[in-house]
Design a protein around this motif. Structure first.
Motif, mmCIF file in Angstrom:
data_model
loop_
_atom_site.group_PDB
_atom_site.id
_atom_site.type_symbol
_atom_site.label_atom_id
_atom_site.label_comp_id
_atom_site.label_asym_id
_atom_site.label_seq_id
_atom_site.Cartn_x
_atom_site.Cartn_y
_atom_site.Cartn_z
ATOM 1 N N ASN A 191 -0.958 -0.339 0.751
ATOM 2 C CA ASN A 191 -1.260 -1.773 0.840
ATOM 3 C C ASN A 191 -0.327 -2.622 -0.008
ATOM 4 O O ASN A 191 -0.166 -3.821 0.242
ATOM 5 C CB ASN A 191 -2.700 -2.042 0.414
ATOM 6 C CG ASN A 191 -3.715 -1.493 1.397
ATOM 7 O OD1 ASN A 191 -3.382 -1.196 2.543
ATOM 8 N ND2 ASN A 191 -4.958 -1.321 0.943
ATOM 9 N N HIS A 192 0.276 -2.001 -1.024
ATOM 10 C CA HIS A 192 1.107 -2.761 -1.958
ATOM 11 C C HIS A 192 2.598 -2.451 -1.801
ATOM 12 O O HIS A 192 3.384 -2.774 -2.688
ATOM 13 C CB HIS A 192 0.668 -2.477 -3.398
ATOM 14 C CG HIS A 192 -0.616 -3.157 -3.765
ATOM 15 N ND1 HIS A 192 -0.662 -4.389 -4.360
ATOM 16 C CD2 HIS A 192 -1.910 -2.786 -3.584
ATOM 17 C CE1 HIS A 192 -1.919 -4.748 -4.550
ATOM 18 N NE2 HIS A 192 -2.695 -3.791 -4.087
ATOM 19 N N SER A 193 2.961 -1.841 -0.700
ATOM 20 C CA SER A 193 4.373 -1.507 -0.505
ATOM 21 C C SER A 193 4.798 -1.781 0.927
ATOM 22 O O SER A 193 4.030 -1.572 1.875
ATOM 23 C CB SER A 193 4.620 -0.033 -0.841
ATOM 24 O OG SER A 193 5.977 0.299 -0.604
ATOM 25 N N ASP A 247 -5.832 -3.457 -10.320
ATOM 26 C CA ASP A 247 -5.452 -2.405 -9.377
ATOM 27 C C ASP A 247 -6.514 -1.309 -9.326
ATOM 28 O O ASP A 247 -6.840 -0.786 -8.247
ATOM 29 C CB ASP A 247 -4.094 -1.814 -9.764
ATOM 30 C CG ASP A 247 -2.953 -2.796 -9.556
ATOM 31 O OD1 ASP A 247 -3.108 -3.692 -8.697
ATOM 32 O OD2 ASP A 247 -1.924 -2.677 -10.244
ATOM 33 N N TRP A 281 -4.241 2.296 -1.464
ATOM 34 C CA TRP A 281 -3.816 1.229 -2.375
ATOM 35 C C TRP A 281 -2.293 1.176 -2.451
ATOM 36 O O TRP A 281 -1.699 0.087 -2.387
ATOM 37 C CB TRP A 281 -4.410 1.469 -3.771
ATOM 38 C CG TRP A 281 -3.863 0.533 -4.799
ATOM 39 C CD1 TRP A 281 -4.240 -0.760 -5.029
ATOM 40 C CD2 TRP A 281 -2.798 0.803 -5.728
ATOM 41 N NE1 TRP A 281 -3.480 -1.309 -6.034
ATOM 42 C CE2 TRP A 281 -2.585 -0.374 -6.485
ATOM 43 C CE3 TRP A 281 -2.007 1.919 -5.996
ATOM 44 C CZ2 TRP A 281 -1.624 -0.448 -7.492
ATOM 45 C CZ3 TRP A 281 -1.041 1.848 -6.985
ATOM 46 C CH2 TRP A 281 -0.859 0.664 -7.723
#
Length: 460
Positions: free
Chosen positions: A40-42, A129, A37
């Motif tokens: 995927n978000h950075s 999230d 996670w």
């Protein structure tokens, strides 16, 4: 025995069968899901996660599994070792990390452990999230790094001391006033990391500390939830030592309960009330707690000219509403203090420093301070139903019946009457309705609870 997966993390008992308990395999899967996670978000090439744990016997094992799993994903890990939940939250911000994981099952007994997940602000993941992490774990959607791209693992110490320094630097923490008060305090840290943090904080504040169960060995001497029925030892020792008060924290130090000089409970609902009274007396503003917390916070807030609002139950929800309303202090009635001047997380170190500042300024005893607040009494019950029963329909029927009252439906059904309230919530994991009531006497609170239990049974 039990494994609970939720948007706030994974929690379970150590040992047993995969998918039914917190086994090493379940631990690795969920740590990997969190790591994916993050990736995927950075867009950053090098991600860093702060890792800390309470003193549970299983903590070192679980922490090793989590840390090495993240390294396998190419994520750098800073292991700060024995710590507290708020310390890890603060450390994420201090180190500009991309996330954090606390290995703790909070107030659960020693056979339990859990992974609490933080974002890059040192705050718990929101619902969206958390759902994404669960989905990644469910689908086994992991991509591990090749050998030259593995993350780096390193240990760093003294973060509890850094946290204490942050607390002491808060404007409303009056160190000199506390020192002049020459207080004597008994501390029950249930043999976890509060036994490191709270005595160290008290030393800096010039407070004489009598330690009870402050050895961080994970052998909890009593049920670690800081409720009256579990705190007979500290109540007796406060009186024996002629101490000014007792301080009790749970294993990860995000809940704070207080004991008056006569051994009576200050009341965990009133920890937040007292700290808010002090803060609001110095700084005008608003407050937030959850729907199941005492009305006393509303009364104190309005006394100071502020506005009180209630959120759905859960720290993430409290924080979200605090941000929306610019609340200057908030938390939950279980003894959790959230003070944004420090950070958006429940923090017993902040709570202790604010409460002792308040006590020193008030120049009264702990018991007298408690008696200065409105008296409310709570009753907490539950009613078990069969799985076939539609709990949502029951709650909707109750809400419709009391449509002429002040009804809130953001989290179950809460009905505010003139001098009392009832809050009905369904469990996310069991066919249960939880029933919380508060009134001006214990008898009235119990009677209100029984009244709604009867009304629910009539509907069923």
């Amino acid at each position: 025995m039990s494994l609970i997966k939720s948007i706030s993390g994974i929690r379970g008992t150590i040992g047993g069968v995969v998918n039914n308990n917190l086994t090493p395999i379940d631990t690795v899967k969920f740590a990997a899901a969190y790591g994916m996670w993050l990736k995927n978000h950075s867009s950053k090439e090098n991600l860093t996660v702060i890792l800390g744990r309470d003193a549970r016997i299983s903590g070192k094992m679980v922490s090793s599994l989590v840390g090495n799993t993240l390294v396998g994903l190419g994520i750098n890990v800073v292991d700060i070792g024995l710590s507290t939940t708020p310390t890890v939250e603060v450390a994420v911000v201090l180190d500009n990390a991309d996330g954090g994981i606390i290995i703790t099952a909070s107030h659960n007994p020693k056979q339990w452990n859990a992974l609490k997940l933080l974002n890059n602000k040192g705050e718990f993941l929101n619902a969206a999230d958390g759902e994404e992490v669960l989905k990644i774990a469910e689908n086994d959607s992991y991509i591990f790094s090749e050998v030259d791209e593995l993350g780096k693992f390193r240990k760093k110490q003294n973060y509890i001391n850094k946290h204490i320094k942050e607390v002491l630097n808060l404007e409303l923490v009056d160190i000199e006033a506390i020192k002049k008060a020459k207080l004597k305090v008994v501390v029950d840290a249930v043999n976890s990391t509060g036994g490191i943090a709270i005595p160290a904080l008290l030393e800096k504040l010039g407070v004489e500390c009598v330690e009870l169960y402050c050895e961080p060995n994970g052998e909890f001497p009593h049920n670690p939830e800081p409720l009256k029925e579990h705190l007979t030892d500290i109540s007796e020792l406060v009186v024996k030592e002629k101490a000014d008060l007792g301080i009790v924290v749970d294993p990860d130090v995000d809940r704070l309960a207080l004991v008056c000089e006569d051994g009576s409970m200050f009341g965990e609902e009133y920890t937040l009330v007292a700290c808010a009274d002090y803060v609001l007396g110095k700084t005008k503003g608003n407050t937030v707690s959850n729907l199941s917390s005492s009305r006393a916070l509303r009364d104190v807030t309005e006394k100071h000219g502020g506005k009180y609002q209630a959120s759905a139950v859960g720290e993430v929800n409290v924080v979200e509403l605090m941000k929306k309303t610019n609340a200057i202090i908030g938390g939950e009635g279980n003894g959790g203090i959230i003070y944004p001047e420090s950070h958006y997380g429940r923090d017993s170190l902040v709570g202790v420093a604010l409460f002792l500042s308040h006590l020193a300024h008030s120049k009264v005893s702990c018991k007298q301070l408690r008696e200065s607040y409105p008296n409310y009494y709570m009753s907490k019950n539950k009613i078990e139903l069969t799985p076939q029963i539609n709990v949502d329909e029951i709650l909707s029927t109750i809400a419709a019946k009391y449509i002429n009252e002040d009804v809130i439906t953001i989290d179950g059904v809460k009905i505010n009457f003139k001098t009392e309230w009832v809050h009905l919530r369904k469990s996310n994991t069991e066919p249960i309705i939880r029933i919380y009531t508060e009134s001006t006497s214990q008898i009235s609170a119990d009677e209100l609870a029984q009244r709604f239990i009867s009304e629910i049974k009539e509907i069923v």
